[in-house]
Design a protein around this motif. Structure first.
Motif, PDB file in Angstrom:
ATOM      1  N   GLU A   1       4.015   7.611   8.948  1.00 43.07           N
ATOM      2  CA  GLU A   1       4.547   7.801   7.604  1.00 43.07           C
ATOM      3  C   GLU A   1       4.993   9.256   7.405  1.00 43.07           C
TER       4      GLU A   1
ATOM      5  N   ARG B   1       6.162   4.646   2.355  1.00 44.55           N
ATOM      6  CA  ARG B   1       7.013   5.816   2.123  1.00 44.55           C
ATOM      7  C   ARG B   1       8.123   5.984   3.159  1.00 44.55           C
ATOM      8  N   ASP B   2       8.126   5.155   4.194  1.00 46.73           N
ATOM      9  CA  ASP B   2       9.164   5.283   5.221  1.00 46.73           C
ATOM     10  C   ASP B   2      10.239   4.231   4.984  1.00 46.73           C
TER      11      ASP B   2
ATOM     12  N   LYS C   1       5.132  12.962   5.978  1.00 48.80           N
ATOM     13  CA  LYS C   1       4.004  13.780   5.546  1.00 48.80           C
ATOM     14  C   LYS C   1       4.049  14.059   4.050  1.00 48.80           C
ATOM     15  N   GLN C   2       5.252  14.178   3.495  1.00 48.22           N
ATOM     16  CA  GLN C   2       5.349  14.476   2.070  1.00 48.22           C
ATOM     17  C   GLN C   2       4.944  13.265   1.234  1.00 48.22           C
ATOM     18  N   GLU C   3       4.280  13.530   0.111  1.00 44.96           N
ATOM     19  CA  GLU C   3       3.806  12.473  -0.762  1.00 44.96           C
ATOM     20  C   GLU C   3       4.939  11.811  -1.533  1.00 44.96           C
ATOM     21  N   ILE C   4       5.912  12.598  -1.956  1.00 39.67           N
ATOM     22  CA  ILE C   4       7.037  12.070  -2.730  1.00 39.67           C
ATOM     23  C   ILE C   4       8.254  12.019  -1.828  1.00 39.67           C
ATOM     24  N   VAL C   5       8.841  10.839  -1.699  1.00 36.45           N
ATOM     25  CA  VAL C   5       9.964  10.630  -0.785  1.00 36.45           C
ATOM     26  C   VAL C   5      11.172  10.122  -1.571  1.00 36.45           C
TER      27      VAL C   5
ATOM     28  N   LYS D   1       0.816  -1.219   0.000  1.00 40.18           N
ATOM     29  CA  LYS D   1       0.000   0.000   0.000  1.00 40.18           C
ATOM     30  C   LYS D   1       0.849   1.267   0.000  1.00 40.18           C
ATOM     31  N   ASN D   2       1.630   1.448  -1.058  1.00 36.25           N
ATOM     32  CA  ASN D   2       2.403   2.684  -1.264  1.00 36.25           C
ATOM     33  C   ASN D   2       3.204   3.098  -0.032  1.00 36.25           C
TER      34      ASN D   2
END
Length: 630
Positions: free
Chosen positions: A359, A312-313, A361-365, A309-310
């Motif tokens: 996770e 980001r961390d 906060k920014q959408e693109i990591v 599920k996408n």
């Protein structure tokens, strides 16, 4: 097709299994002949039975449980024992035998949840969770349907119990004498019988019996009969050998929620069939071994769903990958790690980061490791290659909790968070639960969830003889399926006893015939006969073989069961549960037609097969799908 063939050829190997010591104190029962050799080695038998659980093996090897290594405050539950056997294969065979026996007998390793060390090692304060839930009025509403009996129903049950308790049991000799007197009184010949039927909706069956000169006895409590069809075993009293009855003495390891889960574990131990291909993994939370299995399984499933599920961390992604690598590890490598005190599990520290850390906060990591997402893709592919239940999770990690001993959807709840599962299942008074992985990839019709009710008859335990009805029917939820609203019972529970309380439902839309379902599948490119019905047969056969030895052999006995299946979006059927005494109520036009036909055919089955001993393979819609070769 290979899995179908394996299930069809599923055989049981009891050659390395010893009887429990307790059985020496019991009366000896006729043994079921299943001494058929299999090629399943002991490593594979262990691997598929408890999947990721290693605590039994650790104990057998005289080592402290792995959570002690990570938390020195925890008391070591297992001390080193120089008397432990050194031969690893002997240890594994012993564990396999113990696990097999646990699948045959209703025993539980009870424990106190507040002292559970594995739970403590995960940093979970269970006392705080339970206290919080107890003081949460909204949460407490979840328990309201655990006891939804009306006062009238309660009084009726109490009256039934009083009547049964007041009946003086007759001896076998007395029962035979009373039957003979009553037969003479009614001038019955040898092909005419005294029958008792408990319940409504059996008029067509009674008409058939009456036309043959059988005589109905209205008293459902009587011990004097030739044939009795009843919903509750206690109405049978203790039948003498000549009496024909519609219930086996003990089917708890088939028809209870924890019993079915336990029996199906034995499929692989005994014969090489992986029940994970047709039964969503399920754990008895009142048994400490199963509870630990559930906690470990929840970790692995959480890691898998996080990566789906996408994510980001980067730190959490790396931990999740590491966990899934442990999951993929062959049993031999896991054992090697245990012998080196390097256990293949998630550490408490890793779990806290994976489960609790938020996770970005920014959408693109931007990841420091540019190949990280490729590694995610690869590890998920590797899991999919070995886990037949990979597709049932789509990133939600939904679990369904079910109270043991209740029916009609009572107490069934869906959760995602571990704390909520623990709060609900251990906050209920005097109630045991199972936790089962929920299918997140279900097939829907008009955006609504549905399941399938299929009947079967078991007419003999040795040789195991199974019949399946030619038609099933489909039960719908009245509200569109929505994983964001897990508390809406009308969106998740297909039981008619639940759906009928929704005033917005139209009863005729809550059921569908097999014929209509076949057409819908055809429009979607699926074939009902090969992809559903044939798999039903294979699953039924494997399921009955897994619990066969737990059912007492009694001739002149048969039983009708109702099996519930859910179909995923690839048209694979999954067994959810097996019900004793399935309802034959005429609740909708679909069930009125099918139940009338099924009961009429059941009457023919009783007369022709049970009494006249004919050898046909079909009686009306009842089709012989399996007869064991001894």
């Amino acid at each position: 097709m290979q899995q179908q063939s394996e299930i069809e050829n599923f055989q049981v190997d009891w050659s390395q299994v010893s009887k429990p010591k307790l059985s020496e104190k019991r009366s000896k029962k006729q043994e079921i002949k299943q001494n058929i050799e299999t090629e399943v080695n002991v490593f594979d038998r262990i691997q598929n039975c408890f999947r990721y659980r290693i605590s039994t093996l650790i104990s057998q090897m005289g080592k402290p449980q792995y959570y002690c290594k990570f938390d020195p405050k925890l008391k070591k539950t297992v001390q080193s024992n120089s008397n432990q056997k050194k031969n690893l294969e002997e240890q594994l065979i012993k564990i396999a035998a113990q696990l097999e026996l646990s699948c045959r007998f209703i025993t539980r390793s009870m424990f106190q949840i507040t002292r559970q060390p594995l739970l403590k090692s995960m940093g979970i304060d269970i006392r705080s969770i339970l206290n919080k839930a107890m003081n949460d009025k909204e949460f407490q509403k979840l328990y309201l349907d655990l006891d939804d009996q009306s006062e009238e129903q309660r009084k009726k049950e109490e009256e039934t119990e009083k009547i049964l308790a007041s009946i003086q049991p007759l001896s076998e000799h007395e029962v035979r004498d009373e039957i003979e007197k009553l037969r003479k009184k009614n001038n019955l010949n040898k092909n005419q019988y005294l029958y008792v039927i408990q319940g409504e909706y059996f008029n067509d069956m009674k008409t058939l019996f009456n036309q043959l000169g059988w005589v109905e006895i209205q008293d459902v409590y009587t011990q004097v009969y030739d044939f009795k069809f009843c919903y509750l075993k206690k109405f049978l009293h203790k039948p003498i050998p000549e009496q024909v009855v519609s219930r086996f003495a003990s089917t708890k390891l088939l028809t209870t929620k924890f019993g079915l889960a336990r029996s199906l574990k034995s499929c692989y131990i005994l014969g090489g069939i992986d029940s994970n291909t047709f039964f969503p993994r399920c754990y008895d939370l009142s048994d400490e071994g199963d509870f630990e299995d559930f906690l470990e399984e929840y970790k692995f499933t959480f890691a898998e769903n996080y990566l789906k599920k996408n994510p980001r961390d980067e730190e959490k992604i790396q931990i999740a990958i590491k966990l899934l690598n442990y999951r993929l590890m062959p049993i031999q490598d896991k054992i090697n790690r245990i012998t080196g005190d390097e256990y293949p599990v998630c550490t408490p520290q890793q779990w806290q980061i994976l489960y609790k850390k938020g996770e970005p906060k920014q959408e693109i990591v931007q990841f420091t490791n540019p190949n990280l997402m490729e590694q995610v893709k690869q590890i998920l592919q590797n899991v999919e290659n070995i886990d037949p239940q990979y597709k049932i999770s789509k990133g939600e990690n939904i679990w369904v909790t079910k109270p043991c001993g209740l029916s009609r959807g009572r107490g069934v709840k869906y959760f995602k968070e571990l704390e909520e599962i623990l709060a609900y299942t251990f906050g209920a008074k005097d109630m045991n639960f199972v936790a089962q992985k929920c299918l997140e990839n279900i097939m829907t019709i008009q955006k609504r969830k549905f399941d399938i009710r299929q009947w079967m008859i078991v007419s003999d335990i040795q040789p195991l003889t199974i019949w399946m009805y030619k038609e099933c029917y489909i039960r719908f939820c009245g509200v569109e399926y929505n994983t964001e609203d897990l508390k809406n019972r009308y969106a998740h529970l297909t039981n008619f006893s639940v759906q009928k309380h929704n005033e917005e439902n139209q009863e005729e839309k809550l059921m569908m015939s097999q014929e209509e379902f076949i057409q819908i599948l055809k429009e979607r490119g699926f074939d009902f006969e090969s992809q559903v019905r044939q798999k039903f047969k294979n699953i039924i056969i494997a399921t009955m073989k897994s619990c066969q030895k737990s059912i007492e052999i009694r001739k002149n006995t048969f039983e009708v069961f109702g099996l519930d299946f859910i179909v995923d979006d690839d048209c694979n059927p999954w067994l959810i549960e097996v019900n004793a005494s399935p309802t034959f109520a005429f609740s909708t036009p679909v069930t009125e037609r099918l139940n009338t036909m099924g009961l009429t055919d059941l009457g023919e089955f009783i007369v022709q097969h049970v009494y006249n001993k004919t050898k046909k393979k079909n009686y009306g819609g009842w089709e012989l799908i399996y007869k064991q070769k001894l």
